[in-house]
Each structure stands twice: as C-alpha cells, then as structure tokens.
Design a protein around this motif. Structure first.
Motif: not given
Length: 168
Positions: A15, A18-19, A23, A25-26, A29, A42
C-alpha cells in the motif's frame, strides 16, 4: 469505479500509505513493489507526478508551534530583506497556498523538518529563501478557502505603516 474487488489483485503488493480499518482499497492505494522509501512511493502515486519532496527546517515558527502534522495543508510565506543603497526594506509575501505536508520528522538524531510536496520551481524559491531570507508556514483548516491567501503584492514597511497609522 477503481475499487479492488478481488484479493488476488492485491496479494503480494504494497500500500502507498496507512489505511484505516474498513477503507475501500482502490487501485491508487496499491504498488507492485517498493522501489525506494515510503516518501518516494507516496510521490510516485500522487495525482501530481511533477511534485518533489522538500524539507523545511522544523522549528516553532515553521511548525506553527509544533502543531503541523502529516497530511496537513499550509500556506508558505516568504520574508526577504532587500538593500537598495543605504536603505534596507523588508518584504513578505505568501508564495504558495494549500501546500501538502507529506511528513513531519523530529527524531533523536537531531533531524527536524517538515517535508512538503512542492513543484521544482517552488523548491528553487525555497532554497533561495532559506539562503537569503526566511520561510514561514500558516496552517490551513481542512476546508481552506485557498483564495483567501491571494494577497495584493508584497507586504512592505510602507504598506504596514499606511495601514496602521491611518487606523484609529
């Protein structure tokens, strides 16, 4: 529309950040591999691929008294003192609005900085200011009106005196 619906699509992947629990997840991500640090990841998967990570020195002023946190937004204000002959004039101006804070570092090794996402042009301006002037930050609310930070030119000594000497 880009939600992950099959666990096979994410197995063995990473990822971007952090999720939170529950959440959705897309696709954005998820990363296939870690090619560098989390900060580089990022930036890689951001919606603005031209942005760069830049560290501003962390102090009480830039960190808004230590209250700036990861994923906050700040406006950046430049302060520059310019000498023309025998006269030195100080100037201040908001140079960047609603800048994303990627991380805040304050560790035992003495490294203390606010890491922001900035265009290459802003990075150049910030380096110039850190060498020749000062940079300040003001913390934005979650729903900041970015137009509120559009100001009229540079704030100068003359502008300050006109405003405050005429005010009753």
């Amino acid at each position: 529309s880009d939600a992950v619906t099959n666990l096979d699509e994410v197995e063995g992947k990473y990822t971007q950040a952090s999720l939170l629990k529950d959440t959705v997840i897309r696709q954005g991500h998820i990363a296939d591999e870690v090619k560098g640090g989390l900060l580089a990841a990022k930036l890689t998967y951001t919606e603005e691929p031209d942005m760069r990570a830049f560290a501003l020195p962390y102090d009480a002023v830039v960190s808004v008294g230590g209250n700036v946190r990861k994923e906050d937004r700040v406006d950046l204000i430049a302060s520059l003192s310019i000498a023309e002959g025998q006269v030195r004039e100080s100037n201040a101006k908001i140079i960047a609005r609603n800048v994303r804070v990627l991380d805040v570092v304050n560790n035992e090794s003495g490294i203390a900085s606010i890491i922001i996402a900035a265009s290459p042009e802003l990075v150049e301006e910030l380096v110039f200011l850190l060498e020749n002037g000062k940079v300040y930050a003001s913390l934005n609310p979650y729903d900041a009106d970015t137009d509120a930070a559009l100001t009229d030119g540079f704030y100068t000594v003359d502008k300050f005196l006109r405003r405050h000497l005429t005010a009753g």
